[in-house]
Design a protein around this motif. Structure first.
Motif, mmCIF file in Angstrom:
data_model
loop_
_atom_site.group_PDB
_atom_site.id
_atom_site.type_symbol
_atom_site.label_atom_id
_atom_site.label_comp_id
_atom_site.label_asym_id
_atom_site.label_seq_id
_atom_site.Cartn_x
_atom_site.Cartn_y
_atom_site.Cartn_z
ATOM 1 N N CYS A 133 -30.091 33.583 4.993
ATOM 2 C CA CYS A 133 -30.957 32.424 4.780
ATOM 3 C C CYS A 133 -30.968 31.557 6.035
ATOM 4 O O CYS A 133 -29.940 31.405 6.700
ATOM 5 N N GLY A 134 -32.110 30.983 6.325
ATOM 6 C CA GLY A 134 -32.254 30.193 7.546
ATOM 7 C C GLY A 134 -32.256 28.686 7.287
ATOM 8 O O GLY A 134 -32.080 28.220 6.156
ATOM 9 N N LEU A 135 -32.501 27.944 8.350
ATOM 10 C CA LEU A 135 -32.477 26.486 8.251
ATOM 11 C C LEU A 135 -33.612 25.952 7.379
ATOM 12 O O LEU A 135 -33.507 24.855 6.826
ATOM 13 N N GLY A 136 -34.688 26.723 7.235
ATOM 14 C CA GLY A 136 -35.797 26.303 6.378
ATOM 15 C C GLY A 136 -35.345 26.167 4.935
ATOM 16 O O GLY A 136 -35.559 25.131 4.284
ATOM 17 N N ALA A 137 -34.702 27.208 4.406
ATOM 18 C CA ALA A 137 -34.211 27.170 3.027
ATOM 19 C C ALA A 137 -33.064 26.165 2.894
ATOM 20 O O ALA A 137 -32.917 25.503 1.864
ATOM 21 N N ARG A 138 -32.265 26.037 3.935
ATOM 22 C CA ARG A 138 -31.188 25.042 3.901
ATOM 23 C C ARG A 138 -31.775 23.652 3.656
ATOM 24 O O ARG A 138 -31.233 22.848 2.905
ATOM 25 N N ASP A 139 -32.929 23.388 4.266
ATOM 26 C CA ASP A 139 -33.562 22.084 4.111
ATOM 27 C C ASP A 139 -34.149 21.898 2.706
ATOM 28 O O ASP A 139 -33.986 20.832 2.107
ATOM 29 N N THR A 140 -34.834 22.906 2.156
ATOM 30 C CA THR A 140 -35.401 22.737 0.811
ATOM 31 C C THR A 140 -34.281 22.619 -0.223
ATOM 32 O O THR A 140 -34.393 21.853 -1.185
ATOM 33 N N LEU A 141 -33.194 23.363 -0.027
ATOM 34 C CA LEU A 141 -32.069 23.320 -0.974
ATOM 35 C C LEU A 141 -31.391 21.952 -0.968
ATOM 36 O O LEU A 141 -31.119 21.362 -2.021
ATOM 37 N N ARG A 142 -31.149 21.419 0.234
ATOM 38 C CA ARG A 142 -30.445 20.118 0.293
ATOM 39 C C ARG A 142 -31.358 19.005 -0.213
ATOM 40 O O ARG A 142 -30.900 18.054 -0.834
ATOM 41 N N LEU A 143 -32.645 19.150 0.050
ATOM 42 C CA LEU A 143 -33.563 18.093 -0.368
ATOM 43 C C LEU A 143 -33.687 18.040 -1.890
ATOM 44 O O LEU A 143 -33.748 16.951 -2.478
ATOM 45 N N GLU A 144 -33.702 19.184 -2.559
ATOM 46 C CA GLU A 144 -33.725 19.179 -4.027
ATOM 47 C C GLU A 144 -32.516 18.440 -4.593
ATOM 48 O O GLU A 144 -32.576 17.862 -5.674
ATOM 49 N N MET A 145 -31.401 18.466 -3.862
ATOM 50 C CA MET A 145 -30.199 17.762 -4.321
ATOM 51 C C MET A 145 -30.207 16.288 -3.916
ATOM 52 O O MET A 145 -29.344 15.520 -4.348
ATOM 53 N N GLY A 146 -31.129 15.906 -3.044
ATOM 54 C CA GLY A 146 -31.161 14.528 -2.557
ATOM 55 C C GLY A 146 -30.109 14.256 -1.504
ATOM 56 O O GLY A 146 -29.785 13.090 -1.238
ATOM 57 N N TYR A 147 -29.574 15.315 -0.868
ATOM 58 C CA TYR A 147 -28.584 15.107 0.196
ATOM 59 C C TYR A 147 -29.280 14.616 1.458
ATOM 60 O O TYR A 147 -30.339 15.114 1.829
ATOM 61 N N CYS A 148 -28.649 13.664 2.145
ATOM 62 C CA CYS A 148 -29.222 13.107 3.366
ATOM 63 C C CYS A 148 -29.124 14.085 4.527
ATOM 64 O O CYS A 148 -28.136 14.802 4.668
ATOM 65 N N LEU A 149 -30.155 14.060 5.365
ATOM 66 C CA LEU A 149 -30.124 14.806 6.624
ATOM 67 C C LEU A 149 -30.126 13.796 7.765
ATOM 68 O O LEU A 149 -31.043 12.962 7.865
ATOM 69 N N TYR A 150 -29.112 13.883 8.629
ATOM 70 C CA TYR A 150 -29.063 12.955 9.749
ATOM 71 C C TYR A 150 -30.268 13.182 10.661
ATOM 72 O O TYR A 150 -30.619 14.311 10.978
ATOM 73 N N GLY A 151 -30.878 12.074 11.111
ATOM 74 C CA GLY A 151 -32.071 12.178 11.955
ATOM 75 C C GLY A 151 -33.338 12.040 11.122
ATOM 76 O O GLY A 151 -34.379 11.664 11.643
ATOM 77 N N ASN A 152 -33.258 12.351 9.833
ATOM 78 C CA ASN A 152 -34.381 12.123 8.926
ATOM 79 C C ASN A 152 -34.100 10.914 8.039
ATOM 80 O O ASN A 152 -34.754 9.887 8.141
ATOM 81 N N ASP A 153 -33.124 11.079 7.150
ATOM 82 C CA ASP A 153 -32.882 10.098 6.086
ATOM 83 C C ASP A 153 -31.891 9.022 6.502
ATOM 84 O O ASP A 153 -31.854 7.945 5.920
ATOM 85 N N ILE A 154 -31.043 9.347 7.452
ATOM 86 C CA ILE A 154 -30.094 8.369 7.977
ATOM 87 C C ILE A 154 -30.098 8.494 9.498
ATOM 88 O O ILE A 154 -30.325 9.586 10.038
ATOM 89 N N ASP A 155 -29.861 7.382 10.163
ATOM 90 C CA ASP A 155 -29.806 7.395 11.628
ATOM 91 C C ASP A 155 -29.145 6.106 12.129
ATOM 92 O O ASP A 155 -28.558 5.366 11.332
ATOM 93 N N ASP A 156 -29.270 5.861 13.420
ATOM 94 C CA ASP A 156 -28.614 4.686 14.023
ATOM 95 C C ASP A 156 -29.111 3.364 13.441
ATOM 96 O O ASP A 156 -28.469 2.336 13.596
ATOM 97 N N GLN A 157 -30.286 3.381 12.802
ATOM 98 C CA GLN A 157 -30.896 2.155 12.297
ATOM 99 C C GLN A 157 -30.641 1.913 10.809
ATOM 100 O O GLN A 157 -30.885 0.825 10.313
ATOM 101 N N THR A 158 -30.251 2.949 10.071
ATOM 102 C CA THR A 158 -30.149 2.797 8.612
ATOM 103 C C THR A 158 -28.716 2.492 8.212
ATOM 104 O O THR A 158 -27.773 3.102 8.725
ATOM 105 N N SER A 159 -28.550 1.580 7.284
ATOM 106 C CA SER A 159 -27.196 1.250 6.839
ATOM 107 C C SER A 159 -26.788 2.220 5.736
ATOM 108 O O SER A 159 -27.622 2.695 4.964
ATOM 109 N N PRO A 160 -25.496 2.536 5.670
ATOM 110 C CA PRO A 160 -25.050 3.434 4.589
ATOM 111 C C PRO A 160 -25.361 2.863 3.208
ATOM 112 O O PRO A 160 -25.601 3.632 2.277
ATOM 113 N N LEU A 161 -25.400 1.546 3.079
ATOM 114 C CA LEU A 161 -25.708 0.958 1.768
ATOM 115 C C LEU A 161 -27.172 1.182 1.415
ATOM 116 O O LEU A 161 -27.513 1.515 0.276
#
Lengths: 363, 126
Positions: free
Chosen positions: A225-253
């Motif tokens: 399995c490649g990074l494409g499926a890794r992304d759809t799988l994690r997104l269905e779980m609502g897991y954050c991806l650094y650079g997309n959902d969290i980054d230097d500007q977003t607070s953990p809260l």
């Protein structure tokens, strides 16, 4: 561009390769949906050797980890892992990571995102004023994720470790496919169960382990399995991806990572006071899951608007969910719009497409 | 990969097939569908529009990515393939037949002569 030790395996399997975080990585082999379902229904294998690994060693190793991470690593016992993040000085996030406790108060393994290896190293080193021994073992470390409901069962013949009894976020070092000293961890980024294995790339280990995994998984129709499926799988779980959902500007809260932000722990860490204040006054925007009610696929950076077209946030991740057969996404919205079932609109090619806020994991 | 010789092609990876009466079908090539991966939504709202060559007539959404669709020659969009509403994956499985995207009316059938033939397109993507 760097290659992982599994490049020849990927090419032989006909993988579609692309650059990711400076590495030549497999995006997909037989198709994202096909690989996605292999993991949800049986077992799939990901080469994620691009991830970064640091060893922190010495009597002050825990002290250093406590002063750079948001979670409380003092709670960890040997063989236990913990999801955490590195807050920066502006209440944003340097990276998210997993802290593995090899020996309490003495030796820890930090696993970080490939795109942030250098940034994290420099950041942590900047706090290392008590001589903790730091070693970057990223280049010589292989990481293979074997994920899915059948993963532990079919991998069990390869190791003396009792994989089916290995609790979530625990690990042990054992032999695997005849290779000694493999760190076998009950973790993953798919929500499907399974293990991740870390081992040193030497003496043909990588090929030996890769081949053994596929041989052992044959009857379960194991798939690469490649990074494409890794992304759809994690997104269905609502897991954050650094650079997309969290980054230097977003607070953990804001990102919903309050559960790994231990504001009551003794050690001070970057922006602790600011995060305490943020918690007291309340956040103004929040990362939420949403599903599309009208036809359209949300994508990173699309605007989120209200029924009048006023901008109220932006999409950070989105896809068509293979398992659910509907389009889903994550995005930051202003708090008044962040409640469950709130109607929001995703601006797709200048049209507001209706969506609603839902809980994650998506269902 | 298959690039039927009776079709004409563009560098943007569309194909066009002349029909009777100044009409033509337009879709994306086998190469294009393979690069996009699993297609989940074909979004076309240009029916009735008269477009100039290379203008966008719609968008194709794959799991991983989104791509604009460009009309190969000047023409008017007459119809969208109705099967794609519920089976967008036809573009993956049968890009030249069941996976056609729009039927257009050609402004000038001679425009097709200016497009790539099968050999030239194959050369471009190989």
């Amino acid at each position: 561009m760097k290659n992982t030790p599994f490049l020849d395996k990927h090419l032989a399997l006909g993988a579609k390769m692309a650059e990711f975080a400076g590495y030549n990585m497999p995006i997909s082999y037989t198709g994202i949906n096909d690989e996605h379902f292999a993991v949800r229904n049986s077992v799939g294998v990901f080469d994620v050797s691009h991830m970064g690994e640091f060893i922190l060693k010495g009597p002050d190793a825990l002290d250093l980890i406590q002063r750079v991470t948001s979670n409380d690593a003092s709670k960890l016992v040997a063989g236990q892992a913990q999801y955490s993040c590195l807050p920066n000085n502006n209440a944003g996030i340097v990276d998210d990571l997993i802290v593995y406790c090899l020996k309490p108060n003495e030796t820890y393994l930090l696993v970080v995102n490939a795109s942030n290896i250098e940034k994290d190293w420099n950041w942590i080193a900047g706090f290392n004023d008590k001589g903790v021994q730091m070693e970057n073992i990223s280049d010589q470390t292989c990481l293979v994720a074997i994920q899915g409901p059948n993963a532990c069962k079919v991998m069990e013949p390869l190791t003396p470790a009792d994989l089916q009894k290995l609790k979530y976020y625990t690990f042990e070092k054992n032999s695997f496919a005849g290779v000694e000293n493999v760190l076998i961890s009950a973790t993953g980024y798919t929500g499907a169960g399974g293990i991740e294995i870390y081992f040193e790339n030497k003496d043909g280990n990588a090929e030996k382990i890769w081949d053994a995994i596929f041989e052992a998984g044959k009857a379960a129709n194991i798939k690469a399995c490649g990074l494409g499926a890794r992304d759809t799988l994690r997104l269905e779980m609502g897991y954050c991806l650094y650079g997309n959902d969290i980054d230097d500007q977003t607070s953990p809260l804001e990102a919903g990572l309050g559960w790994i932000t231990k504001l009551k722990k003794e050690a001070d860490f970057p922006s602790k006071a600011a995060l305490v204040a943020q918690k007291a006054t309340g956040i103004t925007k929040k990362l939420v899951g949403f599903e599309m009610l009208e036809r359209g696929i949300p994508r990173h950076h699309y605007k989120i608007v209200d029924s009048e077209g006023n901008e109220i946030g932006h999409v950070t991740s989105g896809t068509q969910s293979p398992s659910l057969g509907k389009a889903i996404g994550l995005g930051y919205v202003n708090v008044p719009h962040a409640g469950l079932d709130k109607e929001i609109f995703i601006s797709i090619r200048d049209k507001g497409i209706k969506a609603k806020v839902v809980k994650t994991p998506f269902e | 990969m298959n690039f039927p010789s009776e079709l004409k092609y563009t560098k943007d990876h569309e194909w066009i097939k002349a029909l009777e009466g100044n009409q033509a079908l337009v879709g994306i090539t086998e190469f294009a569908q393979s690069e996009l991966g699993d297609i989940v939504f074909v979004d076309i709202n240009s029916v009735g529009d008269s477009l100039k060559a290379d203008e966008v007539f719609g968008t194709v959404e794959a799991v991983k990515t989104v791509s604009d669709l460009f009309i190969p020659v000047n023409g008017k969009v007459l119809e969208v393939n109705p099967e794609l509403e519920n089976q967008p994956e036809l573009v993956n499985t049968d890009p030249y037949e069941k996976g056609w995207m729009v039927k257009i009316e050609l402004e000038n059938p001679a425009d097709l002569e200016g497009l790539l033939d099968s050999a030239a397109y194959q050369n471009l993507v190989s």
